[in-house]
Scaffold this active site. Sequence first.
Site, PDB file in Angstrom:
ATOM      1  CE  LYS A  13      -1.995  -1.186   3.918  1.00  0.00           C
ATOM      2  NZ  LYS A  13      -1.318  -2.463   4.222  1.00  0.00           N
ATOM      3  NE  ARG A  88      -4.798  -1.292   9.989  1.00  0.00           N
ATOM      4  CZ  ARG A  88      -3.709  -0.837   9.371  1.00  0.00           C
ATOM      5  NH1 ARG A  88      -3.721   0.303   8.745  1.00  0.00           N
ATOM      6  NH2 ARG A  88      -2.611  -1.548   9.383  1.00  0.00           N
ATOM      7  NE  ARG A 127       7.775  -2.219   6.312  1.00  0.00           N
ATOM      8  CZ  ARG A 127       6.461  -2.190   6.491  1.00  0.00           C
ATOM      9  NH1 ARG A 127       5.667  -1.749   5.551  1.00  0.00           N
ATOM     10  NH2 ARG A 127       5.950  -2.636   7.613  1.00  0.00           N
ATOM     11  NE  ARG A 161       5.817  -0.085  10.271  1.00  0.00           N
ATOM     12  CZ  ARG A 161       4.726  -0.266   9.548  1.00  0.00           C
ATOM     13  NH1 ARG A 161       4.636   0.284   8.331  1.00  0.00           N
ATOM     14  NH2 ARG A 161       3.714  -0.963  10.000  1.00  0.00           N
ATOM     15  NE  ARG A 172       1.954  -4.792  11.095  1.00  0.00           N
ATOM     16  CZ  ARG A 172       3.118  -4.560  10.463  1.00  0.00           C
ATOM     17  NH1 ARG A 172       4.260  -4.940  11.001  1.00  0.00           N
ATOM     18  NH2 ARG A 172       3.115  -3.943   9.312  1.00  0.00           N
TER      19      ARG A 172
HETATM   20  P1  AP5 Z   1       4.823  -1.611   1.905  1.00  0.00           P
HETATM   21  O1  AP5 Z   1       4.464  -0.806   0.707  1.00  0.00           O
HETATM   22  O2  AP5 Z   1       5.570  -0.918   2.981  1.00  0.00           O
HETATM   23  O3  AP5 Z   1       3.540  -2.366   2.482  1.00  0.00           O
HETATM   24  P2  AP5 Z   1       2.253  -1.812   3.226  1.00  0.00           P
HETATM   25  O4  AP5 Z   1       1.063  -2.456   2.583  1.00  0.00           O
HETATM   26  O5  AP5 Z   1       2.275  -0.314   3.308  1.00  0.00           O
HETATM   27  O6  AP5 Z   1       2.459  -2.499   4.625  1.00  0.00           O
HETATM   28  P3  AP5 Z   1       2.413  -1.918   6.112  1.00  0.00           P
HETATM   29  O7  AP5 Z   1       3.232  -2.839   6.961  1.00  0.00           O
HETATM   30  O8  AP5 Z   1       2.759  -0.462   6.152  1.00  0.00           O
HETATM   31  O9  AP5 Z   1       0.909  -2.104   6.427  1.00  0.00           O
HETATM   32  P4  AP5 Z   1       0.205  -2.071   7.761  1.00  0.00           P
HETATM   33  O10 AP5 Z   1      -1.182  -1.929   7.271  1.00  0.00           O
HETATM   34  O11 AP5 Z   1       0.438  -3.206   8.661  1.00  0.00           O
HETATM   35  O12 AP5 Z   1       0.884  -0.851   8.567  1.00  0.00           O
HETATM   36  P5  AP5 Z   1       0.384   0.615   8.925  1.00  0.00           P
HETATM   37  O13 AP5 Z   1       1.534   1.503   8.958  1.00  0.00           O
HETATM   38  O14 AP5 Z   1      -0.787   0.981   8.089  1.00  0.00           O
HETATM   39  O15 AP5 Z   1       5.665  -2.864   1.401  1.00  0.00           O
HETATM   40  C1  AP5 Z   1       6.254  -3.780   2.326  1.00  0.00           C
HETATM   41  C2  AP5 Z   1       7.656  -4.194   1.845  1.00  0.00           C
HETATM   42  O16 AP5 Z   1       7.526  -4.968   0.655  1.00  0.00           O
HETATM   43  C3  AP5 Z   1       8.546  -3.011   1.468  1.00  0.00           C
HETATM   44  O17 AP5 Z   1       9.856  -3.289   1.877  1.00  0.00           O
HETATM   45  C4  AP5 Z   1       8.462  -2.935  -0.047  1.00  0.00           C
HETATM   46  O18 AP5 Z   1       9.666  -2.441  -0.601  1.00  0.00           O
HETATM   47  C5  AP5 Z   1       8.199  -4.382  -0.453  1.00  0.00           C
HETATM   48  N1  AP5 Z   1       7.314  -4.498  -1.591  1.00  0.00           N
HETATM   49  C6  AP5 Z   1       6.224  -3.731  -1.875  1.00  0.00           C
HETATM   50  N2  AP5 Z   1       5.630  -4.130  -3.023  1.00  0.00           N
HETATM   51  C7  AP5 Z   1       6.365  -5.185  -3.472  1.00  0.00           C
HETATM   52  C8  AP5 Z   1       6.266  -6.040  -4.636  1.00  0.00           C
HETATM   53  N3  AP5 Z   1       5.283  -5.886  -5.541  1.00  0.00           N
HETATM   54  N4  AP5 Z   1       7.187  -7.027  -4.764  1.00  0.00           N
HETATM   55  C9  AP5 Z   1       8.174  -7.203  -3.844  1.00  0.00           C
HETATM   56  N5  AP5 Z   1       8.323  -6.408  -2.745  1.00  0.00           N
HETATM   57  C10 AP5 Z   1       7.432  -5.430  -2.556  1.00  0.00           C
HETATM   58  O19 AP5 Z   1      -0.153   0.395  10.410  1.00  0.00           O
HETATM   59  C11 AP5 Z   1       0.722   0.163  11.491  1.00  0.00           C
HETATM   60  C12 AP5 Z   1      -0.049   0.121  12.810  1.00  0.00           C
HETATM   61  O20 AP5 Z   1      -0.680   1.387  13.057  1.00  0.00           O
HETATM   62  C13 AP5 Z   1      -1.201  -0.906  12.885  1.00  0.00           C
HETATM   63  O21 AP5 Z   1      -0.741  -2.191  13.245  1.00  0.00           O
HETATM   64  C14 AP5 Z   1      -2.101  -0.257  13.957  1.00  0.00           C
HETATM   65  O22 AP5 Z   1      -1.566  -0.459  15.246  1.00  0.00           O
HETATM   66  C15 AP5 Z   1      -1.983   1.224  13.641  1.00  0.00           C
HETATM   67  N6  AP5 Z   1      -2.978   1.692  12.662  1.00  0.00           N
HETATM   68  C16 AP5 Z   1      -2.720   2.260  11.432  1.00  0.00           C
HETATM   69  N7  AP5 Z   1      -3.855   2.575  10.790  1.00  0.00           N
HETATM   70  C17 AP5 Z   1      -4.882   2.205  11.622  1.00  0.00           C
HETATM   71  C18 AP5 Z   1      -6.289   2.266  11.505  1.00  0.00           C
HETATM   72  N8  AP5 Z   1      -6.898   2.758  10.404  1.00  0.00           N
HETATM   73  N9  AP5 Z   1      -7.040   1.797  12.540  1.00  0.00           N
HETATM   74  C19 AP5 Z   1      -6.464   1.326  13.656  1.00  0.00           C
HETATM   75  N10 AP5 Z   1      -5.121   1.215  13.832  1.00  0.00           N
HETATM   76  C20 AP5 Z   1      -4.323   1.664  12.817  1.00  0.00           C
HETATM   77 MG    MG Z   2       2.445   1.066   4.870  1.00  0.00          MG
END
Ligand code: AP5
Ligand code: MG
Length: 214
Positions: A13, A88, A127, A161, A172
């Site tokens: 994402k 979410r 990552r 992270r 997660r």
């Molecule tokens: P990346 O693009 O970083 O993946 P992502 O989908 O953004 O994954 P996240 O880990 O950020 O998602 P998340 O939803 O768990 O975390 P968030 O910060 O939202 O890609 C991942 C890796 O793969 C990278 O190294 C990239 O280079 C590689 N990659 C990408 N595409 C690729 C491809 N096609 N092929 C190969 N490699 C690839 O949330 C974190 C925390 O915040 C949550 O756990 C929760 O505690 C809180 N939180 C955030 N939002 C909310 C909400 N709305 N409600 C409640 N709690 C929330």
């Molecule tokens: Mg992300």
Amino acid sequence: MNIILLGPPGAGKGTQAAELVIKRGMKQLSTGDMLRAERAAGTALGHEVEGLMKAGLLVSDNIVTRLIGEALTKPDTAKGVIFDGYPRTEAQAKSLDTLLQSHGRTLDKVIELTVDEDALVDRITGRYSCVKCKTGYHDRHKPAKIAGVCDVCGSTEFTRRPDDTEAVVRERLAVYRANTAPILPYYEARGLLARVDGMADMGHVSEDIARLLD
Ligand code: AP5
Ligand code: MG
């Protein structure tokens, strides 16, 4: 244009949102990034959410909806928004509808990045990102061109992270299955949902998304 990128942790994402920011001038609204910024700034909110984030659990719907509501009042969202990591839960999906309506905006597309869960653990644990300009990298899939030097800003400081350990990633993923995957039918029923193969290489994923938005 306002779109949601939906998918489990590591689906890409953030990676794809960054592309859309560069190519289309859209604004990325990542609740994860906003919450991490609060933690980095040491605010009361940052302290409040720290434990939940470290454990891979969701923070309250009210907190993230307030952050998104505030962001939508800013002029930098005028060219369109990519919601990354929000909504979410079902409650968040409904709140987003209300927020968009109150700002006279519509939701144009919800793009689900479909992925193989086993690959996600590899993706997330490899990552890292630049401390200075936040550019994201991966040990194997997207290493910096010169090891230890950011391709974009030349900084030599990188960070990982704290919630990117295998045990927390598995938590997660379970949280995604229980709380977030169930909102997909909400958008499917409205004809807004499109699926993109998130296992393809990053360039292909970007092309598939671009085709959906053109
Ligand atoms: P990346 O693009 O970083 O993946 P992502 O989908 O953004 O994954 P996240 O880990 O950020 O998602 P998340 O939803 O768990 O975390 P968030 O910060 O939202 O890609 C991942 C890796 O793969 C990278 O190294 C990239 O280079 C590689 N990659 C990408 N595409 C690729 C491809 N096609 N092929 C190969 N490699 C690839 O949330 C974190 C925390 O915040 C949550 O756990 C929760 O505690 C809180 N939180 C955030 N939002 C909310 C909400 N709305 N409600 C409640 N709690 C929330
Ligand atoms: Mg992300």
